[in-house]
Design a protein around this motif. Sequence first.
Motif, PDB file in Angstrom:
ATOM      1  N   LEU A 128      12.978   6.522  -8.504  1.00  0.00           N
ATOM      2  CA  LEU A 128      12.764   7.658  -7.412  1.00  0.00           C
ATOM      3  C   LEU A 128      12.589   7.247  -6.202  1.00  0.00           C
ATOM      4  N   VAL A 129      12.077   5.828  -5.782  1.00  0.00           N
ATOM      5  CA  VAL A 129      11.614   5.388  -4.881  1.00  0.00           C
ATOM      6  C   VAL A 129      12.741   4.170  -4.219  1.00  0.00           C
ATOM      7  N   ASP A 130      13.253   4.395  -3.017  1.00  0.00           N
ATOM      8  CA  ASP A 130      14.225   3.385  -2.426  1.00  0.00           C
ATOM      9  C   ASP A 130      13.868   2.897  -1.272  1.00  0.00           C
ATOM     10  N   SER A 131      13.441   1.936  -1.005  1.00  0.00           N
ATOM     11  CA  SER A 131      12.863   1.399   0.222  1.00  0.00           C
ATOM     12  C   SER A 131      13.602   0.573   1.135  1.00  0.00           C
ATOM     13  N   SER A 132      15.114   0.609   0.491  1.00  0.00           N
ATOM     14  CA  SER A 132      16.138  -0.587   1.045  1.00  0.00           C
ATOM     15  C   SER A 132      16.100   0.118   2.506  1.00  0.00           C
ATOM     16  N   PHE A 133      16.269   1.183   2.941  1.00  0.00           N
ATOM     17  CA  PHE A 133      16.489   1.772   4.202  1.00  0.00           C
ATOM     18  C   PHE A 133      15.342   1.324   5.143  1.00  0.00           C
ATOM     19  N   VAL A 134      13.965   1.575   4.689  1.00  0.00           N
ATOM     20  CA  VAL A 134      12.995   1.090   5.344  1.00  0.00           C
ATOM     21  C   VAL A 134      13.082  -0.541   5.716  1.00  0.00           C
ATOM     22  N   ALA A 135      13.479  -1.157   4.800  1.00  0.00           N
ATOM     23  CA  ALA A 135      13.529  -2.585   4.925  1.00  0.00           C
ATOM     24  C   ALA A 135      14.635  -2.929   6.044  1.00  0.00           C
ATOM     25  N   LYS A 136      15.634  -2.163   6.180  1.00  0.00           N
ATOM     26  CA  LYS A 136      16.656  -2.238   7.409  1.00  0.00           C
ATOM     27  C   LYS A 136      15.935  -1.833   8.231  1.00  0.00           C
ATOM     28  N   MET A 137      15.313  -0.882   8.859  1.00  0.00           N
ATOM     29  CA  MET A 137      14.811  -0.353   9.964  1.00  0.00           C
ATOM     30  C   MET A 137      13.637  -1.659  10.458  1.00  0.00           C
ATOM     31  N   ALA A 138      12.972  -2.022   9.501  1.00  0.00           N
ATOM     32  CA  ALA A 138      11.829  -3.187   9.898  1.00  0.00           C
ATOM     33  C   ALA A 138      12.455  -4.506  10.268  1.00  0.00           C
ATOM     34  N   ALA A 139      13.809  -4.678   9.895  1.00  0.00           N
ATOM     35  CA  ALA A 139      14.241  -6.149  10.063  1.00  0.00           C
ATOM     36  C   ALA A 139      14.410  -6.440  11.427  1.00  0.00           C
TER      37      ALA A 139
ATOM     38  N   HIS B 133       0.735  -1.266   0.065  1.00  0.00           N
ATOM     39  CA  HIS B 133       0.069  -0.180   0.065  1.00  0.00           C
ATOM     40  C   HIS B 133       0.786   1.230  -0.017  1.00  0.00           C
ATOM     41  N   TRP B 134       2.087   1.138   0.618  1.00  0.00           N
ATOM     42  CA  TRP B 134       2.992   2.292   0.621  1.00  0.00           C
ATOM     43  C   TRP B 134       4.237   2.004  -0.300  1.00  0.00           C
ATOM     44  N   MET B 135       5.521   2.085   0.237  1.00  0.00           N
ATOM     45  CA  MET B 135       6.492   1.941  -0.463  1.00  0.00           C
ATOM     46  C   MET B 135       6.884   0.515  -1.116  1.00  0.00           C
ATOM     47  N   GLY B 136       6.611  -0.374  -0.329  1.00  0.00           N
ATOM     48  CA  GLY B 136       6.759  -1.870  -0.490  1.00  0.00           C
ATOM     49  C   GLY B 136       8.207  -2.283  -0.276  1.00  0.00           C
ATOM     50  N   LYS B 137       8.413  -3.457  -0.422  1.00  0.00           N
ATOM     51  CA  LYS B 137       9.913  -4.215  -0.344  1.00  0.00           C
ATOM     52  C   LYS B 137      10.654  -3.564  -1.447  1.00  0.00           C
ATOM     53  N   PRO B 138      11.972  -3.689  -1.231  1.00  0.00           N
ATOM     54  CA  PRO B 138      12.921  -3.329  -2.301  1.00  0.00           C
ATOM     55  C   PRO B 138      12.842  -3.922  -3.444  1.00  0.00           C
ATOM     56  N   GLY B 139      12.571  -3.111  -4.551  1.00  0.00           N
ATOM     57  CA  GLY B 139      12.564  -3.664  -5.802  1.00  0.00           C
ATOM     58  C   GLY B 139      10.845  -3.947  -6.394  1.00  0.00           C
ATOM     59  N   GLU B 140       9.986  -4.036  -5.522  1.00  0.00           N
ATOM     60  CA  GLU B 140       8.680  -4.019  -5.645  1.00  0.00           C
ATOM     61  C   GLU B 140       8.048  -2.948  -6.582  1.00  0.00           C
ATOM     62  N   LYS B 141       7.317  -3.234  -7.559  1.00  0.00           N
ATOM     63  CA  LYS B 141       6.855  -2.613  -8.560  1.00  0.00           C
ATOM     64  C   LYS B 141       5.328  -1.892  -8.424  1.00  0.00           C
ATOM     65  N   ASP B 142       4.604  -2.826  -8.138  1.00  0.00           N
ATOM     66  CA  ASP B 142       3.209  -2.534  -7.945  1.00  0.00           C
ATOM     67  C   ASP B 142       2.605  -1.923  -6.325  1.00  0.00           C
ATOM     68  N   THR B 143       3.273  -0.622  -6.352  1.00  0.00           N
ATOM     69  CA  THR B 143       3.024  -0.219  -5.067  1.00  0.00           C
ATOM     70  C   THR B 143       2.159   0.941  -4.877  1.00  0.00           C
ATOM     71  N   GLY B 144       1.582   1.200  -3.902  1.00  0.00           N
ATOM     72  CA  GLY B 144       0.711   2.352  -3.769  1.00  0.00           C
ATOM     73  C   GLY B 144       1.422   4.021  -3.916  1.00  0.00           C
ATOM     74  N   VAL B 145       2.688   3.889  -3.618  1.00  0.00           N
ATOM     75  CA  VAL B 145       3.388   5.095  -3.762  1.00  0.00           C
ATOM     76  C   VAL B 145       3.908   5.177  -5.192  1.00  0.00           C
ATOM     77  N   LEU B 146       4.047   4.069  -5.952  1.00  0.00           N
ATOM     78  CA  LEU B 146       4.663   4.280  -7.296  1.00  0.00           C
ATOM     79  C   LEU B 146       3.178   4.625  -8.019  1.00  0.00           C
ATOM     80  N   LYS B 147       2.071   3.871  -7.605  1.00  0.00           N
ATOM     81  CA  LYS B 147       1.147   4.340  -8.554  1.00  0.00           C
ATOM     82  C   LYS B 147       0.669   5.764  -8.493  1.00  0.00           C
ATOM     83  N   THR B 148       0.740   6.438  -7.152  1.00  0.00           N
ATOM     84  CA  THR B 148       0.359   7.583  -7.128  1.00  0.00           C
ATOM     85  C   THR B 148       1.462   8.592  -7.671  1.00  0.00           C
TER      86      THR B 148
END
Length: 347
Positions: free
Chosen positions: A336-347, A297-312
């Motif tokens: 434009l979207v890099d969720s790798s840092f979010v992934a590290k925080m949620a790990a 719904h938001w940024m999604g996992k790293p590399g994910e394409k079909d996300t809410g942020v990308l759609k918006t």
Amino acid sequence: MKLNLSRREFHLASAHMLLASSAGTLLLGASGPAAAQARSVKLGTFGAIDAQNYIRAKNMAAKTFGAGTSADFVTVRAGSEVIAAMAGGSLDMCNIGSSPMMVGYANGLKASMVYVYKNIVDSECLVVQGNSGITTVAGLKGKKIGLPFNTSVHFAAVAALKTAGIGLADVQLINMRADQIASAWQRREIDASYIWVPVLPRLTEDGGKIIFKTGDLNKNNLLIFDGLLVRDEFKQKSPDLVLAFLKDYEQIARTFKQEPKEVVETMTKFLNVDEAAVMRSLNTFYPVPAREQLQSHWMGKPGEKDTGVLKTLQTQAQFLLESAQISAMPKDLSGLVDSSFVAKMAA
């Protein structure tokens, strides 16, 4: 509508812009020969109730980035200034609306969004004159609406009008700076405005009625948000500093929601504003935890394409193209979207 930042204007703005560092810039590096080796981070702030100013007010920069890092806080006034400063290398990180962020990306800015800084729900609203008799968005047909172009409220206003079956030819959108809107409202030169806090409460206190909130767009699968934009070169060179800020941001965001009295006391003194202004900001502040940002719904996992942020962002890019704010659609928005840092925080 004229494009604010053509590629030529983009680089000229970067070369000539003078962005003064805010009073109280913190120089935390060592002195002598070791100082040359010290790292630095240039962090933008809009001079508002934000995490960056809270860090400054509490003298937390050394704790956040480490005693060997100098933290320079740069005050900006608009998203276009953020983009130009990053293009010129005088700014490393800053929160920014998705609209100017997209304009920068389309013009070749080497930067990426690493975090949803906040979800915009009711801090940006469409408000009408109290004696206008207008109660719905559809009632704005033929009316004058004041708002700053090339911003999140511009995008939200057009989207809101579309939900009511109102085209741009059916209303008169007037490009106004945020600091001009209140006076135009008082003179009754505009029938409505789509604007943000702290201008918004000035309009409602003067009889204005809110008929649409940006959060209402969620029903149409549109997410309006501020993102933390980071210069790619800085992100690659100092990923630990980016992560350090994000971790502290999450803690500060919790403090904003759970300890409002402490935040009010701190920020009223630091920014010299009244308590009501701070509380309005806190009451309309909606952070999104890293674990939630990893969802599709938001940024999604790293590399994910079909996300809410990308759609918006795709929808927003189309809007910017149609309104001549960008000259061409970016080929790949995933850069434009890099969720790798979010992934590290949620790990």
